[in-house]
Design an enzyme around this catalytic site. Sequence first.
Site, PDB file in Angstrom:
ATOM      1  N   ASN A 187      -9.993  -2.102  -6.402  1.00 35.42           N
ATOM      2  CA  ASN A 187      -9.176  -1.229  -7.242  1.00 35.42           C
ATOM      3  C   ASN A 187      -9.806  -0.949  -8.604  1.00 35.42           C
ATOM      4  O   ASN A 187      -9.415   0.001  -9.286  1.00 35.42           O
ATOM      5  CB  ASN A 187      -7.780  -1.824  -7.451  1.00 35.42           C
ATOM      6  CG  ASN A 187      -6.945  -1.822  -6.188  1.00 35.42           C
ATOM      7  OD1 ASN A 187      -6.030  -2.633  -6.035  1.00 35.42           O
ATOM      8  ND2 ASN A 187      -7.234  -0.921  -5.248  1.00 35.42           N
ATOM      9  N   ASP A 245       0.826  -1.208   0.000  1.00 38.49           N
ATOM     10  CA  ASP A 245       0.000   0.000   0.000  1.00 38.49           C
ATOM     11  C   ASP A 245       0.865   1.266   0.000  1.00 38.49           C
ATOM     12  O   ASP A 245       1.935   1.296   0.615  1.00 38.49           O
ATOM     13  CB  ASP A 245      -0.904  -0.003   1.242  1.00 38.49           C
ATOM     14  CG  ASP A 245      -1.997   1.045   1.153  1.00 38.49           C
ATOM     15  OD1 ASP A 245      -2.316   1.497   0.035  1.00 38.49           O
ATOM     16  OD2 ASP A 245      -2.536   1.423   2.209  1.00 38.49           O
TER      17      ASP A 245
END
Length: 298
Positions: free
Chosen positions: A83, A35
Amino acid sequence: MKNRAFGMFYQKYEQMLEKEILSSEIPDHIAVIMDGNRRYAGQLGKARSFGHAMGAEVTERVIEWCYEIGVKQLTLYALSTENFHRSEEEVDGLFNLINEKFLKLYSDKRTYEKEMQVRAIGDRARLPAFLNESIEKIEKATEHHKKFNLNVAIAYGGRQDIMQAVRDIAVCVSSGKLSLEDVDENLISKHLYPAPGVSVPNVDLIVRTGGDERVSNFLPWQANGSECATYFCAPFWPEFRKIDLLRSIRIYQARKDEKKREHSYRVSKVINFLRVGKCGEKSEELGQLLPIKKQGVS
């Protein structure tokens, strides 16, 4: 001069840390939530694609580090189902970048020297044809490798993974291939991604970069079932260093040692309890014999 001194200190600290963790048990399976690529690019005033490219370079180094220290299985969260809500341009850019890295693994001789088996886990129906072709290519080329396993989670969601496994099992039950009595934890595990094929094993350690302390629907079956250790760290993924990986393993080892001490303590308590019980039984037997001895019976 200052930077050189810091570099030397960092190198010594890394060596000391690596020596320390190698003296204890290394986790078999590490899963990483990579991340912070976009935030890293943002703080530098760069495009998001720059952050993803820098993160991809770190990914290559992490694969090397894990192999070097003896990790057997590495699972990387490359693209989640969530995503797909990002812009089409960014998602397409990620597809191209991931495809490039798969092709690089395919042509890199180190993949074969390391006997690295590469697999993708996730909903492949959501991936473009060119990426699926590259995945099939690298999987076929490395399918017999057993020394090191690299799993790349693409279009992956943990709940979705369990849901598709349950659906597969339901079809098998309704068609008579399986009975309800056959359904257990082991069977469900076998139907998780990548199915068909050897399922991803339980996770020993989850690492997340970027400062957030959550696991984002990543490998819930494999992680929760094994009560794995978690390590959350502040650096964005492109800033992730080897000492961050080594620190995460040290956390895993500390947790493992704590569980061993707790287990030993519980075992000792049970043994002491049994000893006290036996002594109590002997005292009771002795108490019954004393009156008989007083009567002159031996």
